[in-house]
Write a protein that holds these residues in place. Structure first.
Motif, PDB file in Angstrom:
ATOM      1  N   ASN A   6       0.519  -7.834  -1.442  1.00  0.00           N
ATOM      2  CA  ASN A   6      -0.850  -7.925  -1.103  1.00  0.00           C
ATOM      3  C   ASN A   6      -1.597  -6.589  -0.762  1.00  0.00           C
ATOM      4  N   SER A   7      -0.950  -5.557  -1.727  1.00  0.00           N
ATOM      5  CA  SER A   7      -1.649  -4.244  -1.620  1.00  0.00           C
ATOM      6  C   SER A   7      -3.173  -4.142  -1.784  1.00  0.00           C
ATOM      7  N   SER A   8      -3.767  -3.152  -1.160  1.00  0.00           N
ATOM      8  CA  SER A   8      -5.196  -2.993  -1.786  1.00  0.00           C
ATOM      9  C   SER A   8      -5.427  -1.708  -2.593  1.00  0.00           C
ATOM     10  N   ASP A   9      -4.325  -1.130  -2.597  1.00  0.00           N
ATOM     11  CA  ASP A   9      -4.409   0.313  -3.281  1.00  0.00           C
ATOM     12  C   ASP A   9      -3.759  -0.121  -4.808  1.00  0.00           C
ATOM     13  N   ASN A  38       0.670  -1.419   0.102  1.00  0.00           N
ATOM     14  CA  ASN A  38       0.079   0.016   0.020  1.00  0.00           C
ATOM     15  C   ASN A  38       0.779   1.433  -0.008  1.00  0.00           C
ATOM     16  N   GLU A  39       1.837   1.442  -0.916  1.00  0.00           N
ATOM     17  CA  GLU A  39       2.557   2.378  -1.250  1.00  0.00           C
ATOM     18  C   GLU A  39       2.361   3.314  -2.358  1.00  0.00           C
ATOM     19  N   ALA A  40       1.066   3.305  -2.995  1.00  0.00           N
ATOM     20  CA  ALA A  40       0.935   3.981  -4.178  1.00  0.00           C
ATOM     21  C   ALA A  40       1.183   5.360  -4.249  1.00  0.00           C
ATOM     22  N   LEU A  41       1.198   6.208  -3.031  1.00  0.00           N
ATOM     23  CA  LEU A  41       1.510   7.512  -3.094  1.00  0.00           C
ATOM     24  C   LEU A  41       2.835   7.714  -3.147  1.00  0.00           C
ATOM     25  N   SER A  42       3.879   6.852  -2.876  1.00  0.00           N
ATOM     26  CA  SER A  42       5.264   7.102  -2.894  1.00  0.00           C
ATOM     27  C   SER A  42       5.999   6.167  -3.945  1.00  0.00           C
ATOM     28  N   ALA A  80       0.769  -1.545  -7.443  1.00  0.00           N
ATOM     29  CA  ALA A  80       1.414  -2.442  -8.450  1.00  0.00           C
ATOM     30  C   ALA A  80       1.328  -1.655  -9.648  1.00  0.00           C
ATOM     31  N   GLN A  81       0.311  -0.882  -9.952  1.00  0.00           N
ATOM     32  CA  GLN A  81       0.043  -0.096 -11.389  1.00  0.00           C
ATOM     33  C   GLN A  81       0.749   1.085 -11.347  1.00  0.00           C
ATOM     34  N   ALA A  82       1.111   1.757 -10.361  1.00  0.00           N
ATOM     35  CA  ALA A  82       1.965   2.743 -10.166  1.00  0.00           C
ATOM     36  C   ALA A  82       3.479   2.335 -10.435  1.00  0.00           C
ATOM     37  N   ALA A  83       4.026   1.226  -9.770  1.00  0.00           N
ATOM     38  CA  ALA A  83       5.285   0.809  -9.926  1.00  0.00           C
ATOM     39  C   ALA A  83       5.444   0.442 -11.482  1.00  0.00           C
TER      40      ALA A  83
END
Length: 224
Positions: free
Chosen positions: A34-37, A9-13, A40-43
């Motif tokens: 296992n992120s819920s945000d 859950n580190e989509a913002l960073s 993965a797509q941001a990376a």
């Protein structure tokens, strides 16, 4: 050289972290833990290779990244957090002792460097002090930090046979390196307030579990 970034859950960073990694790195591997945000797509959008590890745990994510490297056989592996608390451009300083002094492993020490006020919680600071003090007492090896920003020769990493699946990953690596007599050094690194809330030190449960796991590793090895 490969960089492994466990991410929950580190989509913002995560895009900021990837953007500041030096261009000479061959591949940035983000392990989506296992992120819920939309971590993965941001990376992926930022240019990283993304692996999925649904089993929750920092160690699980790191082990997934190492498994991916089996057929890559890199010279050096760098571990870096996804929350933008580290300064990715300091990767050059992290790997320098391996390249220039033939060190096996390098720990980025926040205690030797410049920490932004509030970037580490009181429980993190105390936990680091206690763990490094016990390691020095039992193993006669001086560390100043269990910092996550670190580099290690790939073959040395394989030889350590890492197994921890959750909070004890960093201390396991440092204990095993001490037991095996690896050439290890620390370099000062900067550290800033992370983006978002910590999943470990930011919760009572995470703090207790992390502390228990770290001390368990230390006493387990001390009694061997």
């Amino acid at each position: 050289m490969y960089v492994i970034i466990p991410a929950f859950n580190e989509a913002l960073s995560i895009d900021k972290v990837i953007a500041e990694i030096p261009d000479f790195v061959e591949e940035v591997v983000v392990v989506n833990n296992n992120s819920s945000d939309h971590t993965a797509q941001a990376a992926k959008d930022a240019g990283a290779t993304v692996l999925d590890e649904p089993r929750q745990g920092y160690g699980y994510a790191c082990l997934k990244g190492i498994e991916y490297l089996k057929n890559k056989n890199p010279e050096i592996v760098v571990f870096l957090d996804a929350d933008y608390s580290d300064y990715p451009e300091e990767l050059t300083d992290i790997i320098a002792p391996i390249l220039n002094q033939n060190m096996d492993m390098v720990i980025g020490s926040r205690n030797l460097g410049n920490k932004e006020p509030g970037s580490m919680t009181p429980q993190q600071i105390f936990g680091n002090w206690l763990a490094t003090t016990l390691i020095k007492l039992f193993f006669k090896v001086s560390y100043t930090d269990l910092g996550p920003f670190r580099a290690i020769k790939y073959q040395s990493l394989v030889d350590l046979a890492m197994v921890d699946q959750t909070y004890g990953w960093t201390v396991e690596m440092q204990l095993k390196a001490a037991k095996k007599g690896l050439k290890v050094t620390e370099v000062p690194v900067k550290y800033r307030k992370r983006i978002g809330k910590s999943k470990v030190s930011g919760t009572v449960k995470g703090t207790i579990l992390a502390g228990y796991k770290i001390l368990s590793w230390i006493f387990k090895y001390a009694l061997k």
